[in-house]
Design an enzyme around this catalytic site. Sequence first.
Site, short mmCIF file in Angstrom:
data_model
loop_
_atom_site.label_atom_id
_atom_site.label_comp_id
_atom_site.label_asym_id
_atom_site.label_seq_id
_atom_site.Cartn_x
_atom_site.Cartn_y
_atom_site.Cartn_z
N SER A 1 22.80 5.84 0.35
CA SER A 1 21.92 5.13 -0.58
C SER A 1 22.30 3.70 -0.90
O SER A 1 21.54 2.98 -1.53
CB SER A 1 21.81 5.92 -1.90
OG SER A 1 20.92 7.00 -1.72
N LYS B 1 21.83 -0.46 -11.09
CA LYS B 1 20.99 0.66 -10.66
C LYS B 1 20.79 1.61 -11.84
O LYS B 1 21.74 1.88 -12.59
CB LYS B 1 21.65 1.40 -9.50
CG LYS B 1 20.78 2.51 -8.89
CD LYS B 1 21.48 3.18 -7.70
CE LYS B 1 20.58 4.23 -7.05
NZ LYS B 1 21.25 4.90 -5.90
N SER C 1 18.44 5.41 -1.67
CA SER C 1 17.81 5.35 -2.96
C SER C 1 17.99 4.03 -3.71
O SER C 1 17.19 3.73 -4.60
CB SER C 1 18.34 6.49 -3.84
OG SER C 1 19.71 6.30 -4.13
#
Lengths: 483, 101, 493
Positions: C185, C78, C161
Amino acid sequence: MTIIKGRTGEWEMVIGLEVHAQITSHSKLFSGASTTFGADPNHQVSLVDAAFPGMLPVINKQCVVQAVKTGFGLNAHINLESVFDRKNYFYPDLPAGYQISQYQKPIVGKGYLDIDLPDGTSKRIGITRLHLEQDAGKSLHDQSPKDTYVDLNRAGVALMEIVSEPEMTGPEEAAAYVKKLRAILQYIGSCDGNMEEGSMRADVNLSVRRKGEKKLGTRCEIKNVNSIRFIMAAIEYEAQRQIEIVEAGGTIAQETRLWDTTKHETRALRSKEEAHDYRYFPDPDLLPLRLDAAWVEDLRRALPELPDAKKERLMQQYGLKAYDATTLVADQAAADFFEAVAKGRDGKLAANWVTVELFGALNKLGREISHSPISATQLSELVGLIEDNTISGRIAKDVFEVMLETGQNPAAIVQEKGWQQMTDMGAIDAAIDAILAQHADKVAEYKSGKDKLFGFFVGQVMKATGGKANPAALNDLLKKKLS
Amino acid sequence: MGFVQYAPMDTETVARVARLARLAVSPDQQKAVAGELGQILAFVEQLNSVDVTGIKPVAGVHDDALRQRDDVVNDGNCAADILQNAPQTMADFFVVPKVVE
Amino acid sequence: MSTLTDLNMQQLLVGLQKKDFSALEVAKTYNAAVEKAAPLNAFITTTPEQALKQAAESDARRAAGKAGALEGVPLGIKDMFCTKGVRTTASSKMLENFVPTYESTVTQKLFDAGIVSLGKLSCDEFAMGASNITSAYGPVINPWTGADPVHAARQLVPGGSSGGSSAAVAAHAVVAATGTDTGGSCRQPAALTGTVGMKPTYGRCSRWGIVAFASSLDQAGTLTRTVWDSAKMLEVMAGFDDKDSTSADRPVPSFTGACGQSVKGLRVGIPREYRLDGIPDYVNKAWDDGIAMLKNAGAEIVDISLPNTAAALPVYYIIAPAEASSNLARYDGVRFGLRVPGKNLIDTYEQSRGAGFGPEVRRRILIGTYVLSAGYYDAYYLKAQQVRAKLMADFKAAYEKCDVILAPTAPDTAFGIGEKTADPVQMYLEDVFTVTANLVGIPAMSVPVGLAPNGLPLGLQIMARNWEEETMFRAASALESAAGFSAKPPFRV
Ligand SMILES: [Mg+2]
Ligand SMILES: [Zn+2]
């Protein structure tokens, strides 16, 4: 108390100081970067200090130790739990956009210190709090016409912010406060007190009011004043400025001001057109700082002797007057030097030689006692020579001058110059006889009642012996011969 | 303690907060932003209904004490790393538009 | 494409160990998979050369008998994790050209364990969002399209997210991915993509080197195909880090060892306040199915109460923006990041930050600044901290009665790109079931359990006590094997 005469009457001032003292530590408050003074720009900066994404603070234990010790030095309450908060504002030398500080729960609470005033009295000034916080970097505004240069070497260095109660009434008290605070920090070893390098800076909060008035006036804060001389000058200037405004029918705006070291005036900061709103909140990257009571107690027990206690002891142990003791303890190095000189000697005599002769000489040379050209051992030896009558006090001053110039030991100088006191009674006796014979007329005058001439005879004999006659022996003999 | 009833989020407040946050919000955006922030505030004000009398606030989830580091120099001295991503530098300094004091 | 990409991490590790294939072969296959997955827009930066180099080194280590725990496994990272020498954007224009000179602790541990990085995965800007549409590099597309024509006609969000991570894992463009979880997330995107998403206990993984969003809530997490894969990854990622003051100095147990263990006698709490109005029946049905599965597996089902549940989301949307407003103050265009020259310094700050941050980030900075500002602190921030304390007390009481809590992960299946954007609060409701775990610090994970009538995946969430990830993995793996979720998205490499 300093009273200022204005056009419309007498005024007094109310002064509180916030002193930022740089903690003596190898590394910064929340990072492992060095704190040494004078490195190349941005060479003592870690990614943490420069607030790179994902960087996190880890507290330096030594800084906690120093704050606790200083708290004890200020007779203050140590808070076993304290909290670090973020103080949010934007400035190029504040990399994270917030300063890690302590707001609602500082590490040290209320305390006090006793300041020594020039008239020999002392006064107790309350300490509101002491908290730990990060220093900012340095912005250089004069390197380029259009730009400001930023060096983060200082960013993140540990500071103690020490806040006093508004209990000082004039520049002398403020100066005495800073001197005493500096002495305490130096004794404890928590700050080197070097104001030139910025290790200690004061924010001066000052307001004025008519003499006898109870209500406080509106105060102004003069930021970052970095010498005792400037603190005194800024206070004098600012008090006068405020009085003039009020006497002219104006009101004081509560504002932050700067001390202009070239124009010798305070002026308002231009960039603070908006009200501050620091949005303090507990730093979520840090947990509460909890101290073990026993650990804190160990620190208290290991404290060195502090200025007030040392002053008491010097007076007791060496029979010093308060004035001399105060002078000596103001600087730990001076007190240590004195004690080395006084070892096995007469304390008062040693104090006299340190505070009058040595301090006078250092003053002329512009040197600190740590760089004295005469060592404590040498000065002690000189005092010894006076005490055992090898030389007189007067000759000692000549020896002292030679020591200053050559760095030689006093005994060697006395030996080389042949300055030993004449203790041979026969020789003094002969010198007296010669002088009395030479001045038979004056002997007659003396005997007819002109007592003052005794000094004349002493002087003449001294001159004849090159100042080496033992004064006491000379006096005794002369009295006998003239009676 | 209930919520104090504040004036609804207006463009003036948006401008003040934007200034504090050093975020450019152009005058033509202000109204829309005020509307969005107003919606969010109205939503979070549901907290009104929770009684927090005598509740000690928490800043984080674990009640551990802060760990303390030894005072050793083991970081810094990496000016190249520090300066490498900077938009403007000069002689190892960061450079910003002149600050007027 | 090759069946290689259909292997989960556990299977891949076995194959690598048996020398069925080399790490280099795997990396080549996955580099091609990443390319093929380009339409999903899951990656911001791909690093195919680095992947090949690391794979070759991995093979050499394995040959030398020095294979690490994740030797040769290709992962996506990420873009919230700072990676040395590889651009790290946090999906923001602000950090478009930011190349860290340092490696986050978590990714360093992964590299030390032998992983091969395929690149940096998109997310919501600064991890603020539940749809991945706030990324400055465009929305990520969910590889699932749904069965019904209504869904099939539009592109769906992968959740957020960690939407790049969930989409890439679901589409088999990576074996697994790192995520971060501040309010759900890792879990919510997992639920929306039929993958496994996990956040450990706050303090279990170091936050050092992860771009901060909300410091008291942020934790590194995982997006994987299976519960075991998640456990394996966490074993590597977890552990004490003296560079993070909130990192816990605790031993890391064997999480994989907990997988597959019986849940007989395990008390599973069902919080009655999680039966919300307006939640579709199929979400509640999936929950009921999950309850039945665990019961059949021998668990004891207990009714519990979390009375302050409704306050969690408001608390979160005060605390997270407050911390974010401060954490994001460092993006001022002085030392790194975007600088837009202005009339003077303040103007430069305002223009740089105004242009560098997207609308959602700006919104949260403004809200956070507001709730901390003079006159409002007590009414918002302080009150939120107090309610947070009450939430912690709720969970403490609930965990006297149960060992884990079972609840839905998300209020619905994946929605269309462009939906739920008119009103920011609509989007915030996506986190309704997940934020509490962050506020309380507990470990939580989402496991896919089935498909909704619209053909889109549904996930259920297991929450455990602080530091009891083993119990969480035990329950999650029981749920996983009972559910036997095997549906695959139509878009797959
Ligand atoms: Mg101050
Ligand atoms: Zn300060």
